[in-house]
Design a protein around this motif. Structure first.
Motif, PDB file in Angstrom:
ATOM      1  N   ILE A  28       0.839  -1.202   0.000  1.00 55.54           N
ATOM      2  CA  ILE A  28       0.000   0.000   0.000  1.00 55.54           C
ATOM      3  C   ILE A  28       0.872   1.249   0.000  1.00 55.54           C
ATOM      4  O   ILE A  28       1.615   1.483   0.952  1.00 55.54           O
ATOM      5  N   PRO A  29       0.757   2.061  -1.060  1.00 54.77           N
ATOM      6  CA  PRO A  29       1.551   3.298  -1.101  1.00 54.77           C
ATOM      7  C   PRO A  29       1.221   4.226   0.072  1.00 54.77           C
ATOM      8  O   PRO A  29       0.061   4.385   0.432  1.00 54.77           O
ATOM      9  N   ARG A  30       2.248   4.793   0.672  1.00 56.01           N
ATOM     10  CA  ARG A  30       2.117   5.780   1.749  1.00 56.01           C
ATOM     11  C   ARG A  30       1.329   5.260   2.951  1.00 56.01           C
ATOM     12  O   ARG A  30       0.656   6.026   3.638  1.00 56.01           O
ATOM     13  N   ALA A  31       1.423   3.964   3.206  1.00 56.59           N
ATOM     14  CA  ALA A  31       0.758   3.418   4.397  1.00 56.59           C
ATOM     15  C   ALA A  31       1.780   2.607   5.173  1.00 56.59           C
ATOM     16  O   ALA A  31       2.307   1.627   4.678  1.00 56.59           O
ATOM     17  N   GLY A  32       2.047   3.042   6.368  1.00 55.02           N
ATOM     18  CA  GLY A  32       2.975   2.305   7.211  1.00 55.02           C
ATOM     19  C   GLY A  32       2.270   1.209   7.991  1.00 55.02           C
ATOM     20  O   GLY A  32       1.045   1.072   7.946  1.00 55.02           O
ATOM     21  N   VAL A  33       3.049   0.462   8.718  1.00 54.30           N
ATOM     22  CA  VAL A  33       2.509  -0.643   9.512  1.00 54.30           C
ATOM     23  C   VAL A  33       1.502  -0.133  10.544  1.00 54.30           C
ATOM     24  O   VAL A  33       0.452  -0.751  10.769  1.00 54.30           O
ATOM     25  N   ALA A  34       1.787   1.013  11.168  1.00 56.46           N
ATOM     26  CA  ALA A  34       0.868   1.559  12.174  1.00 56.46           C
ATOM     27  C   ALA A  34      -0.491   1.895  11.551  1.00 56.46           C
ATOM     28  O   ALA A  34      -1.539   1.629  12.152  1.00 56.46           O
ATOM     29  N   THR A  35      -0.472   2.436  10.343  1.00 55.06           N
ATOM     30  CA  THR A  35      -1.721   2.779   9.660  1.00 55.06           C
ATOM     31  C   THR A  35      -2.504   1.520   9.312  1.00 55.06           C
ATOM     32  O   THR A  35      -3.713   1.436   9.554  1.00 55.06           O
ATOM     33  N   VAL A  36      -1.818   0.536   8.748  1.00 54.09           N
ATOM     34  CA  VAL A  36      -2.493  -0.718   8.392  1.00 54.09           C
ATOM     35  C   VAL A  36      -3.045  -1.392   9.641  1.00 54.09           C
ATOM     36  O   VAL A  36      -4.177  -1.895   9.649  1.00 54.09           O
ATOM     37  N   PRO A  46      -9.207   3.409   5.319  1.00 52.21           N
ATOM     38  CA  PRO A  46      -8.287   3.789   4.245  1.00 52.21           C
ATOM     39  C   PRO A  46      -8.953   4.767   3.285  1.00 52.21           C
ATOM     40  O   PRO A  46     -10.181   4.780   3.152  1.00 52.21           O
ATOM     41  N   GLY A  47      -8.132   5.583   2.628  1.00 53.65           N
ATOM     42  CA  GLY A  47      -8.624   6.479   1.589  1.00 53.65           C
ATOM     43  C   GLY A  47      -8.896   5.693   0.318  1.00 53.65           C
ATOM     44  O   GLY A  47      -8.611   4.491   0.229  1.00 53.65           O
ATOM     45  N   LYS A  48      -9.431   6.368  -0.706  1.00 54.82           N
ATOM     46  CA  LYS A  48      -9.794   5.687  -1.943  1.00 54.82           C
ATOM     47  C   LYS A  48      -8.600   5.004  -2.591  1.00 54.82           C
ATOM     48  O   LYS A  48      -8.687   3.833  -2.980  1.00 54.82           O
ATOM     49  N   ASP A  49      -7.478   5.703  -2.732  1.00 52.64           N
ATOM     50  CA  ASP A  49      -6.300   5.102  -3.356  1.00 52.64           C
ATOM     51  C   ASP A  49      -5.797   3.912  -2.541  1.00 52.64           C
ATOM     52  O   ASP A  49      -5.388   2.888  -3.088  1.00 52.64           O
ATOM     53  N   GLN A  50      -5.832   4.062  -1.235  1.00 51.90           N
ATOM     54  CA  GLN A  50      -5.398   2.973  -0.355  1.00 51.90           C
ATOM     55  C   GLN A  50      -6.357   1.787  -0.439  1.00 51.90           C
ATOM     56  O   GLN A  50      -5.934   0.635  -0.446  1.00 51.90           O
ATOM     57  N   ALA A  55      -7.525  -3.662  -2.271  1.00 52.72           N
ATOM     58  CA  ALA A  55      -8.290  -4.591  -3.107  1.00 52.72           C
ATOM     59  C   ALA A  55      -7.353  -5.357  -4.040  1.00 52.72           C
ATOM     60  O   ALA A  55      -7.484  -6.577  -4.193  1.00 52.72           O
ATOM     61  N   ARG A  56      -6.406  -4.657  -4.643  1.00 58.72           N
ATOM     62  CA  ARG A  56      -5.427  -5.328  -5.521  1.00 58.72           C
ATOM     63  C   ARG A  56      -4.587  -6.325  -4.729  1.00 58.72           C
ATOM     64  O   ARG A  56      -4.351  -7.450  -5.184  1.00 58.72           O
ATOM     65  N   ALA A  57      -4.154  -5.926  -3.541  1.00 63.21           N
ATOM     66  CA  ALA A  57      -3.313  -6.805  -2.718  1.00 63.21           C
ATOM     67  C   ALA A  57      -4.052  -8.089  -2.333  1.00 63.21           C
ATOM     68  O   ALA A  57      -3.447  -9.161  -2.275  1.00 63.21           O
ATOM     69  N   PHE A  58      -5.345  -7.974  -2.096  1.00 64.45           N
ATOM     70  CA  PHE A  58      -6.133  -9.141  -1.695  1.00 64.45           C
ATOM     71  C   PHE A  58      -6.792  -9.845  -2.874  1.00 64.45           C
ATOM     72  O   PHE A  58      -7.383 -10.913  -2.712  1.00 64.45           O
ATOM     73  N   GLY A  59      -6.752  -9.211  -4.052  1.00 65.57           N
ATOM     74  CA  GLY A  59      -7.367  -9.822  -5.227  1.00 65.57           C
ATOM     75  C   GLY A  59      -8.883  -9.814  -5.200  1.00 65.57           C
ATOM     76  O   GLY A  59      -9.525 -10.761  -5.655  1.00 65.57           O
ATOM     77  N   LEU A  65     -14.941  -4.620  -0.549  1.00 68.32           N
ATOM     78  CA  LEU A  65     -14.386  -4.241   0.749  1.00 68.32           C
ATOM     79  C   LEU A  65     -15.291  -3.258   1.475  1.00 68.32           C
ATOM     80  O   LEU A  65     -15.370  -3.265   2.693  1.00 68.32           O
ATOM     81  N   LEU A  66     -15.966  -2.419   0.727  1.00 66.67           N
ATOM     82  CA  LEU A  66     -16.763  -1.360   1.349  1.00 66.67           C
ATOM     83  C   LEU A  66     -18.261  -1.619   1.314  1.00 66.67           C
ATOM     84  O   LEU A  66     -19.033  -0.716   1.589  1.00 66.67           O
ATOM     85  N   SER A  67     -18.684  -2.832   1.006  1.00 64.17           N
ATOM     86  CA  SER A  67     -20.118  -3.081   0.873  1.00 64.17           C
ATOM     87  C   SER A  67     -20.886  -2.729   2.147  1.00 64.17           C
ATOM     88  O   SER A  67     -21.958  -2.154   2.086  1.00 64.17           O
ATOM     89  N   GLU A  68     -20.344  -3.045   3.309  1.00 59.87           N
ATOM     90  CA  GLU A  68     -21.013  -2.720   4.571  1.00 59.87           C
ATOM     91  C   GLU A  68     -21.103  -1.212   4.757  1.00 59.87           C
ATOM     92  O   GLU A  68     -22.150  -0.667   5.070  1.00 59.87           O
ATOM     93  N   LEU A  69     -20.000  -0.519   4.535  1.00 59.58           N
ATOM     94  CA  LEU A  69     -19.989   0.927   4.696  1.00 59.58           C
ATOM     95  C   LEU A  69     -20.947   1.586   3.710  1.00 59.58           C
ATOM     96  O   LEU A  69     -21.724   2.456   4.076  1.00 59.58           O
TER      97      LEU A  69
END
Length: 125
Positions: A28-36, A46-50, A55-59, A65-69
Motif C-alpha cells: 500500500i503506497p504511503r501506508a505504514g505498519v501503524a496505519t495498516v 483507508p482512503g480511496k487510493d489505499q 483490493a489489488r493486494a487481496f485480489g 471491501l466497502l459493501s457494509e460501509l
C-alpha cells in the motif's frame, strides 16, 4: 447482519492470505505498519487510493471491501430495509425463497426466474 465491517473483512482476508500488517503495508503506497494496523482494528478507514491498493493486494473488487460501509451510507435505505435484509440473510435457501414469494405476492410484483433457478440449483447440491 448486512455485511461485515471493513476491519473484519480486512482481517479475514489477511488471515486467508497469510498476511500480517507489515506484509500489507508493503503493498500500500504511503501506508505504514501503524496505519495498516489501525485499519485492521477499525480505528481508521483507508482512503480511496489505499482502498484500491488493498483490493489489488487481496485480489478482490474494491466495492466488496466497502459493501457494509456503502449500505449504511445509502440514504434511500430505511432501517426496515436493513432489518429485512439481515433477516433474509439469516435464512436458509428454502426459507429465502418462501419469503420472496410472500413479499412479491404482497407487493404485486412478479418474481424473476433467475433467483428461483439459482436457488433450485443450490438445493440440488
Amino acid at each position: 447482519m448486512i455485511g461485515m465491517p471493513l476491519d473484519t473483512t480486512l482481517r479475514l482476508l489477511a488471515k486467508a492470505r497469510g498476511l500480517n500488517a507489515t506484509d500489507i503495508a508493503t503493498a500500500i503506497p504511503r501506508a505504514g505498519v501503524a496505519t495498516v494496523s489501525a485499519w485492521l482494528r477499525g480505528d481508521k478507514l483507508p482512503g480511496k487510493d489505499q482502498l484500491d491498493a488493498l483490493a489489488r493486494a487481496f485480489g478482490v473488487p474494491a466495492g466488496a471491501l466497502l459493501s457494509e460501509l456503502a449500505s449504511t451510507l445509502d440514504p434511500a435505505r430505511t432501517q426496515g430495509e436493513h432489518d429485512l435484509l439481515a433477516a433474509y440473510r439469516a435464512l436458509n435457501t428454502r426459507q429465502q425463497g418462501a419469503l420472496l414469494e410472500v413479499a412479491t405476492g404482497m407487493a404485486g410484483t412478479p418474481r424473476s426466474a433467475a433467483p428461483r433457478k439459482a436457488a433450485a440449483k443450490k438445493n440440488k447440491r
